[in-house]
Design a protein around this motif. Structure first.
Motif, PDB file in Angstrom:
ATOM      1  N   ASN A  21       0.830  -1.208   0.000  1.00 48.65           N
ATOM      2  CA  ASN A  21       0.000   0.000   0.000  1.00 48.65           C
ATOM      3  C   ASN A  21       0.861   1.253   0.000  1.00 48.65           C
ATOM      4  OD1 ASN A  21      -2.640  -0.809  -0.192  1.00 48.65           O
ATOM      5  ND2 ASN A  21      -2.953  -1.002   2.006  1.00 48.65           N
ATOM      6  N   ALA A  22       1.847   1.277   0.891  1.00 49.86           N
ATOM      7  CA  ALA A  22       2.724   2.449   0.982  1.00 49.86           C
ATOM      8  C   ALA A  22       3.436   2.696  -0.343  1.00 49.86           C
ATOM      9  CB  ALA A  22       3.736   2.257   2.106  1.00 49.86           C
ATOM     10  N   ARG A  23       3.963   1.628  -0.926  1.00 51.46           N
ATOM     11  CA  ARG A  23       4.678   1.769  -2.200  1.00 51.46           C
ATOM     12  C   ARG A  23       3.766   2.274  -3.308  1.00 51.46           C
ATOM     13  NH1 ARG A  23       5.770  -3.712  -4.834  1.00 51.46           N
ATOM     14  NH2 ARG A  23       3.537  -3.385  -5.188  1.00 51.46           N
ATOM     15  N   ASP A  24       2.589   1.655  -3.444  1.00 52.43           N
ATOM     16  CA  ASP A  24       1.706   2.009  -4.558  1.00 52.43           C
ATOM     17  C   ASP A  24       1.184   3.441  -4.435  1.00 52.43           C
ATOM     18  OD1 ASP A  24       2.171  -0.529  -5.435  1.00 52.43           O
ATOM     19  OD2 ASP A  24       0.180  -1.310  -4.963  1.00 52.43           O
ATOM     20  N   HIS A  25       0.840   3.850  -3.212  1.00 51.54           N
ATOM     21  CA  HIS A  25       0.366   5.224  -3.027  1.00 51.54           C
ATOM     22  C   HIS A  25       1.502   6.227  -3.246  1.00 51.54           C
ATOM     23  CE1 HIS A  25      -3.802   4.751  -1.699  1.00 51.54           C
ATOM     24  NE2 HIS A  25      -3.413   3.641  -1.098  1.00 51.54           N
ATOM     25  N   ALA A  26       2.672   5.938  -2.684  1.00 54.02           N
ATOM     26  CA  ALA A  26       3.805   6.850  -2.860  1.00 54.02           C
ATOM     27  C   ALA A  26       4.170   6.978  -4.336  1.00 54.02           C
ATOM     28  CB  ALA A  26       5.002   6.359  -2.056  1.00 54.02           C
ATOM     29  N   ASN A  27       4.199   5.860  -5.042  1.00 53.42           N
ATOM     30  CA  ASN A  27       4.556   5.899  -6.462  1.00 53.42           C
ATOM     31  C   ASN A  27       3.513   6.647  -7.286  1.00 53.42           C
ATOM     32  OD1 ASN A  27       6.810   4.450  -5.817  1.00 53.42           O
ATOM     33  ND2 ASN A  27       6.166   2.544  -6.781  1.00 53.42           N
ATOM     34  N   GLN A  28       2.240   6.475  -6.940  1.00 53.73           N
ATOM     35  CA  GLN A  28       1.197   7.198  -7.668  1.00 53.73           C
ATOM     36  C   GLN A  28       1.338   8.706  -7.463  1.00 53.73           C
ATOM     37  OE1 GLN A  28      -3.267   6.293  -8.313  1.00 53.73           O
ATOM     38  NE2 GLN A  28      -3.231   7.310  -6.327  1.00 53.73           N
ATOM     39  N   ASP A  57      13.608   0.347  -0.588  1.00 55.56           N
ATOM     40  CA  ASP A  57      12.617   0.958   0.301  1.00 55.56           C
ATOM     41  C   ASP A  57      11.508   0.002   0.713  1.00 55.56           C
ATOM     42  OD1 ASP A  57      13.757   3.537   0.381  1.00 55.56           O
ATOM     43  OD2 ASP A  57      12.847   4.043  -1.549  1.00 55.56           O
ATOM     44  N   PHE A  58      11.245  -1.022  -0.103  1.00 51.34           N
ATOM     45  CA  PHE A  58      10.041  -1.839   0.103  1.00 51.34           C
ATOM     46  C   PHE A  58      10.004  -2.509   1.470  1.00 51.34           C
ATOM     47  CE2 PHE A  58       7.415  -5.681  -0.421  1.00 51.34           C
ATOM     48  CZ  PHE A  58       6.231  -5.083  -0.829  1.00 51.34           C
ATOM     49  N   LYS A  66       9.163   7.617   2.766  1.00 51.97           N
ATOM     50  CA  LYS A  66       8.852   8.047   1.400  1.00 51.97           C
ATOM     51  C   LYS A  66       7.342   8.294   1.268  1.00 51.97           C
ATOM     52  CE  LYS A  66      12.619   7.761  -1.405  1.00 51.97           C
ATOM     53  NZ  LYS A  66      12.902   6.577  -2.216  1.00 51.97           N
ATOM     54  N   TYR A  67       6.562   7.388   1.820  1.00 46.15           N
ATOM     55  CA  TYR A  67       5.101   7.544   1.766  1.00 46.15           C
ATOM     56  C   TYR A  67       4.674   8.839   2.458  1.00 46.15           C
ATOM     57  CZ  TYR A  67       0.251   7.027   3.212  1.00 46.15           C
ATOM     58  OH  TYR A  67      -1.078   7.262   3.463  1.00 46.15           O
ATOM     59  N   LEU A  68       5.192   9.094   3.657  1.00 47.55           N
ATOM     60  CA  LEU A  68       4.831  10.317   4.387  1.00 47.55           C
ATOM     61  C   LEU A  68       5.255  11.562   3.614  1.00 47.55           C
ATOM     62  CD1 LEU A  68       5.731   9.436   8.096  1.00 47.55           C
ATOM     63  CD2 LEU A  68       3.479   9.416   7.011  1.00 47.55           C
ATOM     64  N   ALA A  69       6.433  11.513   3.008  1.00 50.24           N
ATOM     65  CA  ALA A  69       6.918  12.657   2.233  1.00 50.24           C
ATOM     66  C   ALA A  69       6.026  12.902   1.020  1.00 50.24           C
ATOM     67  CB  ALA A  69       8.361  12.418   1.799  1.00 50.24           C
ATOM     68  N   SER A 124      -4.096  18.478  -4.369  1.00 53.56           N
ATOM     69  CA  SER A 124      -4.793  18.116  -3.131  1.00 53.56           C
ATOM     70  C   SER A 124      -6.244  18.580  -3.141  1.00 53.56           C
ATOM     71  CB  SER A 124      -4.070  18.709  -1.919  1.00 53.56           C
ATOM     72  OG  SER A 124      -4.140  20.129  -1.940  1.00 53.56           O
ATOM     73  N   ARG A 125      -6.597  19.442  -4.086  1.00 53.46           N
ATOM     74  CA  ARG A 125      -7.993  19.890  -4.188  1.00 53.46           C
ATOM     75  C   ARG A 125      -8.839  18.922  -5.004  1.00 53.46           C
ATOM     76  NH1 ARG A 125      -5.201  24.965  -4.660  1.00 53.46           N
ATOM     77  NH2 ARG A 125      -5.348  24.957  -6.934  1.00 53.46           N
ATOM     78  N   LYS A 126      -8.188  17.946  -5.619  1.00 54.12           N
ATOM     79  CA  LYS A 126      -8.902  16.963  -6.430  1.00 54.12           C
ATOM     80  C   LYS A 126      -9.215  15.710  -5.612  1.00 54.12           C
ATOM     81  CE  LYS A 126      -6.796  18.401 -10.819  1.00 54.12           C
ATOM     82  NZ  LYS A 126      -8.068  18.795 -11.463  1.00 54.12           N
ATOM     83  N   THR A 127     -10.127  14.899  -6.127  1.00 53.32           N
ATOM     84  CA  THR A 127     -10.449  13.633  -5.476  1.00 53.32           C
ATOM     85  C   THR A 127      -9.275  12.673  -5.638  1.00 53.32           C
ATOM     86  OG1 THR A 127     -12.782  13.967  -6.013  1.00 53.32           O
ATOM     87  CG2 THR A 127     -12.125  11.752  -5.327  1.00 53.32           C
ATOM     88  N   TYR A 128      -8.944  11.986  -4.554  1.00 51.62           N
ATOM     89  CA  TYR A 128      -7.833  11.039  -4.574  1.00 51.62           C
ATOM     90  C   TYR A 128      -8.387   9.618  -4.609  1.00 51.62           C
ATOM     91  CZ  TYR A 128      -3.562   8.579  -3.376  1.00 51.62           C
ATOM     92  OH  TYR A 128      -2.481   7.724  -3.407  1.00 51.62           O
ATOM     93  N   PHE A 129      -7.874   8.821  -5.544  1.00 56.29           N
ATOM     94  CA  PHE A 129      -8.341   7.446  -5.703  1.00 56.29           C
ATOM     95  C   PHE A 129      -7.229   6.451  -5.388  1.00 56.29           C
ATOM     96  CE2 PHE A 129     -11.151   9.913  -8.406  1.00 56.29           C
ATOM     97  CZ  PHE A 129     -12.397   9.365  -8.119  1.00 56.29           C
ATOM     98  N   ASP A 130      -7.628   5.324  -4.845  1.00 48.76           N
ATOM     99  CA  ASP A 130      -6.692   4.225  -4.623  1.00 48.76           C
ATOM    100  C   ASP A 130      -5.982   3.898  -5.939  1.00 48.76           C
ATOM    101  OD1 ASP A 130      -6.048   1.175  -4.690  1.00 48.76           O
ATOM    102  OD2 ASP A 130      -6.394   1.576  -2.567  1.00 48.76           O
ATOM    103  N   PRO A 131      -4.681   3.602  -5.895  1.00 53.20           N
ATOM    104  CA  PRO A 131      -3.936   3.319  -7.130  1.00 53.20           C
ATOM    105  C   PRO A 131      -4.521   2.178  -7.963  1.00 53.20           C
ATOM    106  CG  PRO A 131      -2.424   3.650  -5.314  1.00 53.20           C
ATOM    107  CD  PRO A 131      -3.796   3.607  -4.716  1.00 53.20           C
ATOM    108  N   ALA A 132      -5.223   1.242  -7.321  1.00 53.56           N
ATOM    109  CA  ALA A 132      -5.767   0.093  -8.051  1.00 53.56           C
ATOM    110  C   ALA A 132      -7.157   0.358  -8.626  1.00 53.56           C
ATOM    111  CB  ALA A 132      -5.816  -1.132  -7.136  1.00 53.56           C
TER     112      ALA A 132
END
Length: 223
Positions: A28-35, A51-52, A60-63, A74-82
């Motif tokens: 989860n952390a990797r996919d969200h950070a990469n997106q 990093d994995f 990296k995810y927090l950054a 950040s004003r747009k809707t955020y979707f899960d990477p999948a």
């Protein structure tokens, strides 16, 4: 201060908040950070191979979340990477139109529905915070629950019954109504030879089957 440790066997970051612990998966952390890194055009925020399974991955995810929060995105809707891109577009249109919808959730790898009857009918809203995720807001409610957008098999317009989104693997479940030996609930519904619901009235059983197969039947009819 949150203390973060690693559970490498289960591939989890374990977050000790002092009064309890939560977990966040490496994937989860990797996919969200990469997106977020890709959309922000910040390759420095993306995971590398090291990093994995390391605490650096969580940093990296927090950054990435922090950078996202400081950007216009950040004003747009955020979707899960999948999330299926078409499903994301449909959800946004429904949110903007304040349209009532029915969601069908399940396993996108197999197309098998979870047969949910609660928290699947309402209007699409959006959360506050840094990552503004889609919410399902039920009639009469002021707030809602986060939509599991990565698990969407179908989105149905409530007024017309039209499928606005249908996952390529989605198949309406095969359900069978049969009499049971229960005198209080003499009708049961089977899915894959397993009893999934029981009713005292065959009409309610029929409404349940219709709803689970995608018809826009008010759940209160059979609940």
């Amino acid at each position: 201060m949150v203390n973060v440790t690693l559970n490498t066997e289960q591939q989890l970051y374990v977050l000790d908040h002092g009064h309890g612990c939560t977990c966040f998966g490496f994937t989860n952390a990797r996919d969200h950070a990469n997106q977020m890194a890709e959309r922000l055009k910040r390759p420095d925020l993306a995971f590398n191979e090291a990093d994995f399974r390391a605490l650096s991955g969580y940093q990296k995810y927090l950054a990435a979340v922090d950078a996202w929060g400081k950007s216009p995105l950040s004003r747009k809707t955020y979707f899960d990477p999948a999330t299926d891109p078409k499903a994301a577009r449909v959800l946004e249109r429904c949110r903007e139109a304040n349209a009532k919808v029915r969601l069908i959730l399940g396993d996108t790898a197999t197309g098998r529905t979870w047969l949910d009857e609660h928290d699947v009918v309402g209007r699409i809203g959006r959360s506050t915070g840094t990552l503004k995720v889609p919410l399902l807001i039920e009639p009469g409610a002021d707030g809602g629950i986060a939509v599991l957008t990565a698990c969407l098999l179908a989105i149905i317009d409530w007024e017309s019954g039209k499928f606005l989104f249908r996952h390529p693997r989605y198949r309406a479940p095969d359900l069978l109504i049969r009499p049971s030996d229960d005198t209080e609930r003499p009708w049961e519904v089977l899915h894959d030879e397993q009893v999934v619901a029981c009713f005292w009235d065959i009409g309610k059983a029929g409404a349940y089957v219709a709803f689970m197969r995608g018809e826009t039947v008010e759940p209160r009819i059979f609940q």
